[in-house]
Design a protein around this motif. Structure first.
Motif, PDB file in Angstrom:
ATOM      1  N   ARG A   1      31.790  72.105  43.608  1.00 56.32           N
ATOM      2  CA  ARG A   1      32.727  73.202  43.599  1.00 56.32           C
ATOM      3  C   ARG A   1      32.162  74.428  42.899  1.00 56.32           C
ATOM      4  NH1 ARG A   1      37.195  68.992  41.814  1.00 56.32           N
ATOM      5  NH2 ARG A   1      35.329  67.848  41.594  1.00 56.32           N
ATOM      6  N   TYR A   2      31.654  74.252  41.689  1.00 56.11           N
ATOM      7  CA  TYR A   2      31.121  75.399  40.965  1.00 56.11           C
ATOM      8  C   TYR A   2      29.727  75.139  40.393  1.00 56.11           C
ATOM      9  CZ  TYR A   2      33.610  72.675  37.454  1.00 56.11           C
ATOM     10  OH  TYR A   2      34.101  71.662  36.696  1.00 56.11           O
ATOM     11  N   ILE A   3      29.078  74.090  40.859  1.00 54.68           N
ATOM     12  CA  ILE A   3      27.686  73.812  40.505  1.00 54.68           C
ATOM     13  C   ILE A   3      26.837  74.105  41.739  1.00 54.68           C
ATOM     14  CG2 ILE A   3      26.043  72.056  39.722  1.00 54.68           C
ATOM     15  CD1 ILE A   3      28.198  72.672  37.634  1.00 54.68           C
ATOM     16  N   ASP A   4      25.811  74.932  41.579  1.00 55.63           N
ATOM     17  CA  ASP A   4      24.992  75.282  42.744  1.00 55.63           C
ATOM     18  C   ASP A   4      23.964  74.188  43.048  1.00 55.63           C
ATOM     19  OD1 ASP A   4      22.805  75.653  41.054  1.00 55.63           O
ATOM     20  OD2 ASP A   4      22.946  77.832  41.072  1.00 55.63           O
ATOM     21  N   ALA A   5      23.136  74.409  44.068  1.00 58.19           N
ATOM     22  CA  ALA A   5      22.168  73.402  44.536  1.00 58.19           C
ATOM     23  C   ALA A   5      21.150  73.028  43.462  1.00 58.19           C
ATOM     24  CB  ALA A   5      21.462  73.908  45.787  1.00 58.19           C
ATOM     25  N   THR A   6      20.880  73.923  42.531  1.00 53.09           N
ATOM     26  CA  THR A   6      19.903  73.633  41.471  1.00 53.09           C
ATOM     27  C   THR A   6      20.545  72.898  40.293  1.00 53.09           C
ATOM     28  OG1 THR A   6      20.257  75.729  40.313  1.00 53.09           O
ATOM     29  CG2 THR A   6      18.597  75.704  42.082  1.00 53.09           C
ATOM     30  N   GLY A   7      21.857  72.758  40.325  1.00 50.82           N
ATOM     31  CA  GLY A   7      22.564  72.082  39.235  1.00 50.82           C
ATOM     32  C   GLY A   7      23.081  73.044  38.177  1.00 50.82           C
ATOM     33  N   ALA A   8      22.925  74.332  38.408  1.00 53.16           N
ATOM     34  CA  ALA A   8      23.382  75.331  37.444  1.00 53.16           C
ATOM     35  C   ALA A   8      24.845  75.691  37.704  1.00 53.16           C
ATOM     36  CB  ALA A   8      22.509  76.586  37.544  1.00 53.16           C
ATOM     37  N   LEU A   9      25.519  76.055  36.647  1.00 51.38           N
ATOM     38  CA  LEU A   9      26.919  76.467  36.728  1.00 51.38           C
ATOM     39  C   LEU A   9      27.020  77.843  37.372  1.00 51.38           C
ATOM     40  CD1 LEU A   9      29.951  76.128  35.862  1.00 51.38           C
ATOM     41  CD2 LEU A   9      29.303  77.305  33.762  1.00 51.38           C
ATOM     42  N   ASP A  10      27.825  77.971  38.406  1.00 51.63           N
ATOM     43  CA  ASP A  10      28.116  79.267  39.023  1.00 51.63           C
ATOM     44  C   ASP A  10      29.368  79.794  38.321  1.00 51.63           C
ATOM     45  OD1 ASP A  10      29.125  81.359  40.599  1.00 51.63           O
ATOM     46  OD2 ASP A  10      28.205  80.518  42.415  1.00 51.63           O
ATOM     47  N   VAL A  11      29.184  80.679  37.363  1.00 51.48           N
ATOM     48  CA  VAL A  11      30.278  81.167  36.526  1.00 51.48           C
ATOM     49  C   VAL A  11      31.346  81.870  37.354  1.00 51.48           C
ATOM     50  CG1 VAL A  11      30.865  82.672  34.579  1.00 51.48           C
ATOM     51  CG2 VAL A  11      28.760  81.344  34.526  1.00 51.48           C
ATOM     52  N   ASP A  12      30.936  82.601  38.382  1.00 48.90           N
ATOM     53  CA  ASP A  12      31.897  83.306  39.229  1.00 48.90           C
ATOM     54  C   ASP A  12      32.822  82.315  39.941  1.00 48.90           C
ATOM     55  OD1 ASP A  12      33.022  85.689  40.365  1.00 48.90           O
ATOM     56  OD2 ASP A  12      32.020  85.128  42.242  1.00 48.90           O
ATOM     57  N   LYS A  13      32.243  81.281  40.550  1.00 45.09           N
ATOM     58  CA  LYS A  13      33.064  80.265  41.228  1.00 45.09           C
ATOM     59  C   LYS A  13      33.955  79.546  40.222  1.00 45.09           C
ATOM     60  CE  LYS A  13      30.330  78.959  45.263  1.00 45.09           C
ATOM     61  NZ  LYS A  13      29.560  77.865  45.869  1.00 45.09           N
ATOM     62  N   PHE A  14      33.383  79.216  39.064  1.00 43.37           N
ATOM     63  CA  PHE A  14      34.152  78.507  38.037  1.00 43.37           C
ATOM     64  C   PHE A  14      35.354  79.327  37.580  1.00 43.37           C
ATOM     65  CE2 PHE A  14      35.007  77.578  33.531  1.00 43.37           C
ATOM     66  CZ  PHE A  14      35.392  76.255  33.652  1.00 43.37           C
ATOM     67  N   SER A  15      35.148  80.611  37.382  1.00 47.95           N
ATOM     68  CA  SER A  15      36.239  81.446  36.884  1.00 47.95           C
ATOM     69  C   SER A  15      37.322  81.692  37.939  1.00 47.95           C
ATOM     70  CB  SER A  15      35.699  82.775  36.352  1.00 47.95           C
ATOM     71  OG  SER A  15      35.103  83.507  37.390  1.00 47.95           O
ATOM     72  N   ARG A  16      37.008  81.485  39.224  1.00 46.89           N
ATOM     73  CA  ARG A  16      38.002  81.649  40.287  1.00 46.89           C
ATOM     74  C   ARG A  16      38.723  80.346  40.638  1.00 46.89           C
ATOM     75  NH1 ARG A  16      35.160  83.181  44.929  1.00 46.89           N
ATOM     76  NH2 ARG A  16      33.203  83.098  43.829  1.00 46.89           N
ATOM     77  N   LEU A  17      38.213  79.227  40.143  1.00 49.61           N
ATOM     78  CA  LEU A  17      38.800  77.929  40.472  1.00 49.61           C
ATOM     79  C   LEU A  17      40.139  77.755  39.767  1.00 49.61           C
ATOM     80  CD1 LEU A  17      38.354  75.154  41.859  1.00 49.61           C
ATOM     81  CD2 LEU A  17      37.348  74.399  39.714  1.00 49.61           C
ATOM     82  N   ARG A  18      41.171  77.463  40.504  1.00 51.97           N
ATOM     83  CA  ARG A  18      42.508  77.221  39.938  1.00 51.97           C
ATOM     84  C   ARG A  18      42.661  75.725  39.709  1.00 51.97           C
ATOM     85  NH1 ARG A  18      41.358  81.591  39.106  1.00 51.97           N
ATOM     86  NH2 ARG A  18      42.285  83.449  39.952  1.00 51.97           N
TER      87      ARG A  18
END
Length: 182
Positions: A1-18
Motif C-alpha cells: 500500500r505505501y511501501i514501494d518496490a525497493t522496500g522504502a516508505l512512500d510518505v505521500d501514499k502513507f499520508s493519504r491512506l485512511r
C-alpha cells in the motif's frame, strides 16, 4: 500500500491512506477500557497527541488522526454486526475467549471486512476451551502455522509421559478432543 518496490516508505501514499481500524470486544465494558486507556495515553504523551485530530469523549467512540485515519471502539455484537458494513485495515477482538461463535463470525463477516484492503484481524484473550472452542482452534492453528509454541493454559500438562510437553502434544490433545487420534 505505501511501501514501494525497493522496500522504502512512500510518505505521500502513507499520508493519504485512511487507515481505519476497530477495537472490539464481546461487551462494551471491555471495549471501553481500551478507549479510556487510549485517552489516558494521549494525555500523557505529547508526541502521540500531536498526531490526533479529534478524540471526543462522546459516542460513537472513536479517535481521529491528523491524516484521516480513524480508530473505532465497538462491541462485536452477536453476529459481528458491530463491524459489518465497514472496511478495516485492522480489527482487534479483545477477550476473544468469551466469544462463543467466533469461527462463524470470522468466516461470514470479519474476514470480509478486512479482505478488500488486505487488512488483518488480531484476536486476544485467554483460551477457554469449554467456553470458546473456536478461539482455541485459532490459537492452535496459529501456533502450527508459525511454529511458535504457545502455552495452552491448563492443557500443557501431558497425560502421557512419552508425549513431550510441547506444541505437538497440545495439538494431539486438541485433535483427540474432536475425535481424531493420530
Amino acid at each position: 500500500r505505501y511501501i514501494d518496490a525497493t522496500g522504502a516508505l512512500d510518505v505521500d501514499k502513507f499520508s493519504r491512506l485512511r487507515y481505519n481500524s476497530v477495537h472490539t470486544a464481546g461487551g462494551w465494558e471491555t471495549a471501553a477500557l481500551v478507549w479510556d486507556e487510549a485517552h489516558k495515553i494521549m494525555g500523557e504523551s505529547k508526541r502521540l497527541d500531536a498526531f490526533i485530530k479529534d478524540k471526543p469523549r462522546s459516542k460513537p467512540p472513536h479517535i481521529e488522526f491528523i491524516h484521516g485515519a480513524r480508530w473505532k471502539f465497538r462491541t462485536l455484537g452477536h453476529n459481528a454486526e458491530g463491524v459489518d458494513g465497514n472496511s478495516f485495515y485492522l480489527i482487534s477482538i479483545d477477550e476473544a475467549g468469551w466469544i462463543e461463535n467466533l469461527e462463524e463470525m470470522m468466516q461470514n463477516v470479519l474476514r470480509v471486512r478486512v479482505a478488500d484492503v488486505q487488512g488483518m484481524i488480531d484476536i486476544v484473550g485467554t483460551f477457554k476451551p469449554g467456553v470458546s472452542k473456536d478461539f482455541y482452534k485459532f490459537a492452535v492453528r496459529a501456533s502450527a502455522y508459525t511454529g511458535k509454541g504457545l502455552g495452552f493454559d491448563h492443557r500443557d500438562t501431558s497425560e502421557d509421559d512419552t508425549e513431550a510437553q510441547s506444541l505437538d502434544s497440545s495439538i494431539r490433545r486438541y485433535l483427540r478432543d474432536f475425535g481424531i487420534d493420530l
